[in-house]
Design an enzyme around this catalytic site. Sequence first.
Site: not given
Ligand code: NDP
Ligand code: HSE
Length: 429
Positions: A13-14, A106, A133, A135, A137, A202, A206, A303
Site C-alpha cells: 500500500t504505502v 512505527k 506516525v 501517516g 500528517i 498501534d 506512535k 492510506g
Molecule cells: P502492505 O502489507 O500493504 O505491504 C507490505 C509490502 O512489504 C508487501 O509488498 C509485502 O510483500 C512486502 N513484504 C513484507 N514482508 C516482506 C519480506 N519479509 N520480504 C519481502 N517483502 C516483504 O503494508 P503497508 O504498505 O500498509 O505498510 C508498510 C509499512 O508502512 C508498515 O511498516 C506500516 O506500519 C507502515 N504504515 C502504513 C500505513 C498505511 O496506511 N498502510 C500508514 C503508516 C505507516 P508480500 O506481498 O510478498 O507480502
Molecule cells: N492501522 C493504522 C490506523 C494505520 O488505523 O491508524 C496507520 O498507522
Amino acid sequence: MTTIKIALLGFGTVAQGTFNLLQDNAELIRNRTGVNVEISKIFVRNPDKYSHITLPETAQYVTDIDEVLKDDSIQMVVELMGGTTFAKDCVEGALKAKKNVVTANKDLLAESGPYLLDLASKNGVDLRFEASVLGGIPIIRTLYESLAGNRITEIIGIMNGTTNFILTKMSEEGLSYQDVLKEAQDLGYAEADPTADVEGLDAARKLAILASISFNRRIFFEDVSVEGITSIDTEDIKFGKEFGYNIKLLGIAKETSQGLSLNVYPAFIPTTHPLASVRGSYNAIYVKGNGIDDVMLYGRGAGSLPTGSSVVSDIMEVAKNISYNETGRLKPFYYDQKNIYSPGKIQSSYYLRLEVDNKTGVLAKISAKLAEQKISVLSIVQRNMDPETAVLAIVTSKCPRSYILNLIDSFNSLRSVKSVNSVIRIMEA
Ligand code: NDP
Ligand code: HSE
C-alpha cells in the site's frame, strides 16, 4: 543534474503510493530538490504479484536483498515492508553499508528507534521516518524543526484511524463495536489482524516515537500504559452524550513535576474540545509548548497516497542532504532522563456505569462508598432496565486512578451492585 538512485523494500500500500507520487510529481520533485530521484530496484518476494504495474525503464524487481545492500550505486533504501525482524536486519544492513534510510515502520522505530538513529549518526547517514506516525500528517518534522525552540509540555493525539472510525460510527449510528469493526476491515482501514489497532498498541507505538522527540529521552513502546477500545459499549457512548462528551482513543504524553506520563486509553472529551470533532478515519495531534502555546495538526493518518506523501518528503530531504554532502547531521535529542510517572497516580475525572438492584436505599449505599473513598460526584443519571435492575452512570470529580480502583472493589462488595460495567476517564477541556 545529479541522479540519486534509491531502492524500495516492499511494494504494498504505502510503497505503491510512494511510487505513484514519485512518478506523477517527478518534475516538481526535480525542481524543488535540484536532483533527479531514480527508483533503481524494488525488493519483493514475488514480482508476479505486481505484474500489472508498469515500472519505469530504470527500475527492476529484485528478490535477493543483497542486490540492494551490496549495490554501491544505491544511496537510499526506502523500507516499506513493516515488521521488526527482517525489516530491522535490512535497515541495519543498509545503515552499516552507509546507505541512507527512509521508513514508515512505527513498530521498528518504537522498538529500536534510538539504536537505529545512533547507528545512522555513527555511519554519517540519514534515517528519516515521517510516515511512521500519523501517516500523512507532518508531525515528526514539526517537532524536530518547526517547534524545536519550544519546551514541549504535552502532546495529545487521535493516533489511530481504525479506532476513530469505529468510535465515530458507534457514536453517530448507534452500531455495535463488532459490526463496525467488520466494516473497518471491509473498508481496508483495519489490519487483517486488528488487535494492534483496537487494543491501542498501534497508538502506543506512535506515542513512544513522538514522546522521544518531544521529551528528549529514549522512550520505548513498553514505557507506555495501554488500554484499547474493546470494552466500550454503545450504552456508554449514549450516556457520554448526555453529559456533553464524545469518546476518543487518545495517546497522551505529558510532563509533570513528578515526571512523564505516557498513556493510551479511551476517554470522554468535552464536545467543545478541538479533538472532539475529529471524525471517521482522520487523525489529529495537539501539541502544547512553552512558546507556541498550542498547535493542532489534522489530516489523514493512513492510506496509500497520504502516507506516501510523507515518505516522498523524507526522500526529497535526504536527496538534498546527499547532494549537499550533509547527511548524518540529524542528532537525536537524547540528553534527558525524566522519570516515567506511574499511571496509578494520574488524576482525572471518571465515568462509571453500574447495574444495581432497583430498590430503595441503593443510591445511599453507593453514595456512602464514594464518600469513604473521598470521591465526590459531579453528575449521576439513572435508567431503569427492568423492574429489578437500574443502570447508574456516574461522573466523579478528579481523583487518582488508585482511588477509583478501590471504589470499584468496594462497589463489588455490595450485594445491591450487580456489576460495574464500565470505567472511562474524562479529559478536561
Ligand atoms: P502492505 O502489507 O500493504 O505491504 C507490505 C509490502 O512489504 C508487501 O509488498 C509485502 O510483500 C512486502 N513484504 C513484507 N514482508 C516482506 C519480506 N519479509 N520480504 C519481502 N517483502 C516483504 O503494508 P503497508 O504498505 O500498509 O505498510 C508498510 C509499512 O508502512 C508498515 O511498516 C506500516 O506500519 C507502515 N504504515 C502504513 C500505513 C498505511 O496506511 N498502510 C500508514 C503508516 C505507516 P508480500 O506481498 O510478498 O507480502
Ligand atoms: N492501522 C493504522 C490506523 C494505520 O488505523 O491508524 C496507520 O498507522
